[in-house]
Design an enzyme around this catalytic site. Structure first.
Site, short mmCIF file in Angstrom:
data_model
loop_
_atom_site.label_atom_id
_atom_site.label_comp_id
_atom_site.label_asym_id
_atom_site.label_seq_id
_atom_site.Cartn_x
_atom_site.Cartn_y
_atom_site.Cartn_z
N GLY A 1 0.85 -1.21 0.00
CA GLY A 1 0.00 0.00 0.00
C GLY A 1 0.88 1.25 0.00
N SER B 1 1.65 3.52 -2.43
CA SER B 1 1.58 4.44 -3.59
C SER B 1 0.96 5.79 -3.27
CB SER B 1 0.78 3.78 -4.72
OG SER B 1 -0.58 3.64 -4.37
N GLU C 1 -3.73 -0.17 -8.68
CA GLU C 1 -3.86 1.04 -9.51
C GLU C 1 -4.68 0.78 -10.77
OE1 GLU C 1 -2.64 3.51 -7.99
OE2 GLU C 1 -1.15 2.56 -6.69
N ASP D 1 -3.65 -6.91 -6.68
CA ASP D 1 -4.39 -7.07 -5.43
C ASP D 1 -3.51 -7.71 -4.35
OD1 ASP D 1 -6.18 -7.48 -3.44
OD2 ASP D 1 -7.45 -8.90 -4.55
N TYR E 1 -5.71 3.95 13.71
CA TYR E 1 -6.20 5.27 14.13
C TYR E 1 -7.10 5.09 15.34
CZ TYR E 1 -8.19 9.92 14.11
OH TYR E 1 -8.59 11.18 14.49
N TYR F 1 -15.79 6.09 14.04
CA TYR F 1 -14.50 5.44 13.81
C TYR F 1 -14.21 4.33 14.82
CZ TYR F 1 -10.14 4.66 11.53
OH TYR F 1 -9.13 4.04 10.83
N LYS G 1 -9.81 -2.22 13.12
CA LYS G 1 -8.53 -1.73 13.66
C LYS G 1 -8.16 -2.47 14.95
CE LYS G 1 -7.28 1.20 10.52
NZ LYS G 1 -6.21 0.80 9.60
N LEU H 1 -5.44 12.50 8.82
CA LEU H 1 -4.94 13.32 7.71
C LEU H 1 -5.74 13.06 6.45
CD1 LEU H 1 -1.07 13.17 8.09
CD2 LEU H 1 -2.49 15.20 8.11
N THR I 1 -6.47 11.89 3.08
CA THR I 1 -5.94 10.96 2.06
C THR I 1 -7.14 10.50 1.23
OG1 THR I 1 -6.29 9.00 3.42
CG2 THR I 1 -4.14 10.06 3.62
P1 NAD Z 1 -4.59 5.74 0.93
O1 NAD Z 1 -5.88 5.52 0.26
O2 NAD Z 1 -3.84 6.96 0.61
O3 NAD Z 1 -3.60 4.50 0.67
C1 NAD Z 1 -4.05 3.18 0.54
C2 NAD Z 1 -3.03 2.35 -0.19
O4 NAD Z 1 -3.54 1.01 -0.25
C3 NAD Z 1 -2.80 2.79 -1.65
O5 NAD Z 1 -1.42 2.64 -1.97
C4 NAD Z 1 -3.62 1.77 -2.47
O6 NAD Z 1 -3.14 1.54 -3.77
C5 NAD Z 1 -3.42 0.54 -1.59
N1 NAD Z 1 -4.44 -0.50 -1.81
C6 NAD Z 1 -5.76 -0.45 -1.59
N2 NAD Z 1 -6.34 -1.64 -1.90
C7 NAD Z 1 -5.35 -2.45 -2.33
C8 NAD Z 1 -5.28 -3.78 -2.78
N3 NAD Z 1 -6.35 -4.58 -2.85
N4 NAD Z 1 -4.08 -4.25 -3.18
C9 NAD Z 1 -2.96 -3.51 -3.14
N5 NAD Z 1 -2.96 -2.23 -2.70
C10 NAD Z 1 -4.12 -1.72 -2.29
O7 NAD Z 1 -4.92 5.63 2.49
P2 NAD Z 1 -4.17 6.03 3.84
O8 NAD Z 1 -5.04 6.96 4.57
O9 NAD Z 1 -2.75 6.35 3.62
O10 NAD Z 1 -4.29 4.64 4.62
C11 NAD Z 1 -3.22 3.75 4.84
C12 NAD Z 1 -3.35 3.17 6.24
O11 NAD Z 1 -3.18 4.20 7.21
C13 NAD Z 1 -4.73 2.53 6.50
O12 NAD Z 1 -4.57 1.38 7.28
C14 NAD Z 1 -5.41 3.62 7.32
O13 NAD Z 1 -6.43 3.12 8.15
C15 NAD Z 1 -4.23 4.13 8.14
N6 NAD Z 1 -4.44 5.44 8.78
C16 NAD Z 1 -4.90 6.50 8.05
C17 NAD Z 1 -5.12 7.70 8.69
C18 NAD Z 1 -5.68 8.89 7.94
O14 NAD Z 1 -6.19 9.81 8.58
N7 NAD Z 1 -5.56 8.95 6.64
C19 NAD Z 1 -4.84 7.85 10.07
C20 NAD Z 1 -4.32 6.76 10.76
C21 NAD Z 1 -4.13 5.55 10.11
#
Ligand code: NAD
Length: 412
Positions: free
Chosen positions: A65, A67, A92, A128, A244, A254, A263, A292, A294
């Site tokens: 994940g 990217s 992607e 995937d 989170y 959440y 989680k 944050l 995203t």
């Molecule tokens: P994001 O959507 O920016 O990133 C998700 C990533 O997962 C991407 O690279 C996407 O290509 C990849 N992905 C999704 N499905 C996939 C699959 N089937 N196969 C391969 N890759 C796959 O999201 P993010 O917010 O950076 O989330 C990443 C982690 O951080 C999550 O576990 C999220 O819960 C956690 N998190 C996020 C926050 C926030 O506020 N954004 C806060 C704390 C924790």
């Protein structure tokens, strides 16, 4: 003008961006790389961060994940602060002659161009991550790419709405719903910037269980089991997954909602992974990160309003960070810093420490009471949230002409 050039405009429907700008995504990624280099060199204008001794950093890093969002930032810090070779696994949409790819496709290619120019190995596997096939390809990539054919750090940063169980073929969908009673709260309608009221429905038991299947720790465990069985985990390997918690205000949607159950499961997976990794002197960690903007977080009900208020409060106190700064602090102050590994009493790494400071939460609570349904947000920074979302899709840069046709298949 080549026939393949098209005008790529910002298109966002229900907080989901449908387009990404190749030139803008390249800018976004290169900016993040430059910021990381400056932090690591001690030349950044942001003086809150420690310069690092890269010798302590892992040199072979797999980001599942990696990217966009937290994963991309982790990869950038691993490579450009720590000098690591990296492999990214992400899902992607590829570009066509007329349609753009997902932003992660552009960002990963640009990252890899820059990493290789810096003498680092960097590859991506698109597909995937939940499938056995991608795990098999990854094992091969680790053997072919990393010195000694092993990995020192595995970051698990998947955010997905759906997962196919590799053993049974059953498709599970995750939901962003509450548990117990329906939950009504103020929220933010991003297109109009107005306060709305939303009622978040209750997840059925099956939906809650399915959300755990998708976003819980099962796949993280399958990854680590497979990598261990293939002998590609280095001695002393570490693995980190992101979680989170957030304030009570967002608990119903959440932490006490369907995603919170997932989680919780992810966090408990450490109890299974640590024994698995023990003979390698390896260790697994949960890092609780900051809220944050995203691609994943922008679609959660209520949370965008919380983030708009939080951003303003944290910026005013010089405590605001993006994914990159969070990842930088993870590497330099929590996982590989001179003080050793820093966790809370439950063994979790806390990067949400600044977000959860009582004075920050008190100020957000006060700002929340000022919001009126049907009115624009007050005492919040909605524009900063939208700008952040836009920039990660390559939009909103003043000096990029978005009327200029670009080739969706060309990496800028
Ligand atoms: P994001 O959507 O920016 O990133 C998700 C990533 O997962 C991407 O690279 C996407 O290509 C990849 N992905 C999704 N499905 C996939 C699959 N089937 N196969 C391969 N890759 C796959 O999201 P993010 O917010 O950076 O989330 C990443 C982690 O951080 C999550 O576990 C999220 O819960 C956690 N998190 C996020 C926050 C926030 O506020 N954004 C806060 C704390 C924790």
């Amino acid at each position: 003008m080549s026939e393949n050039k098209v005008v790529v405009q910002r298109k966002v429907i229900r907080n989901i961006a449908l387009t990404a700008h190749p030139v803008g995504c390249a800018r976004y990624t290169r900016d993040a790389i430059a910021r990381t280099r400056a932090l690591a060199a001690g030349t950044a204008s942001d003086t809150r961060y420690k310069q690092v001794a890269p010798a302590s950093f892992p040199k072979r890093v797999l980001v599942i994940g990696g990217s966009t969002g937290y994963g991309l930032s982790s990869r950038i810090v691993a490579a450009f602060a720590g000098g690591a070779d990296t492999i990214n696994i992400s899902f992607e949409r590829m570009p066509s002659e007329t349609k753009t790819a997902t932003p992660g496709w552009y960002s990963s290619h640009v990252f890899e161009k820059e990493a290789r120019a810096a003498g680092l190995k960097a590859v991506s596997i698109y597909g995937d991550a939940f499938s056995d096939e991608i795990k098999t390809q990854t094992v091969q990539a680790i053997k072919n790419t990393f010195t000694g054919g092993q990995v020192d750090l595995v970051i698990y940063s998947i955010a997905s709405p759906v997962r196919t169980d590799p053993k049974t073929g059953t498709v599970y969908q995750s939901v962003l719903k509450t548990l117990g009673e329906p939950y009504t709260s103020l929220s933010l309608d991003i297109p109009t910037r107005k306060i709305t009221s939303v009622t978040v429905p209750v997840a059925t038991e099956e939906q809650a269980a399915d959300t755990v299947k998708v976003m819980g720790g099962e796949d993280w465990m399958l990854w680590m089991e497979r990598l261990k069985a293939e002998g590609v985990l280095a001695s002393g390997v570490r693995t980190v997954a992101y979680s989170y918690i957030g304030p009570e205000k967002t608990f119903p949607i959440y932490r006490n909602g369907s995603i919170g159950k997932a989680k919780e499961h992810l966090e408990n997976t450490v109890g299974v992974l640590d024994p698995l990794l023990a003979d390698l002197k390896g260790k697994s960690y949960i890092s609780v990160n900051k809220a944050l903007v995203t691609r994943a977080s922008f679609v959660i009900p209520v949370v965008p309003l919380y983030m708009a208020l939080l951003y303003k409060v944290m910026k005013e106190r010089n405590l605001h960070e993006g994914c990159l700064e969070q990842a930088y602090r993870l590497f330099t102050e929590r996982l590989y810093g001179p003080e050793g590994i820093q966790t809370d009493e439950k063994g979790r790494i806390r990067l949400d420490d600044w977000e959860m400071k009582p004075e920050i939460q008190k100020a957000v609570d006060e700002a929340w009471t000022l919001q009126v349904e049907g009115e624009e947000v007050v005492a919040g920074d909605v524009e900063a949230c939208i700008q952040e979302y836009d920039s990660l899709h390559g939009f909103g840069y003043d000096d990029i002409d978005y009327n200029e046709p670009v080739d969706p298949q060309v990496i800028a």
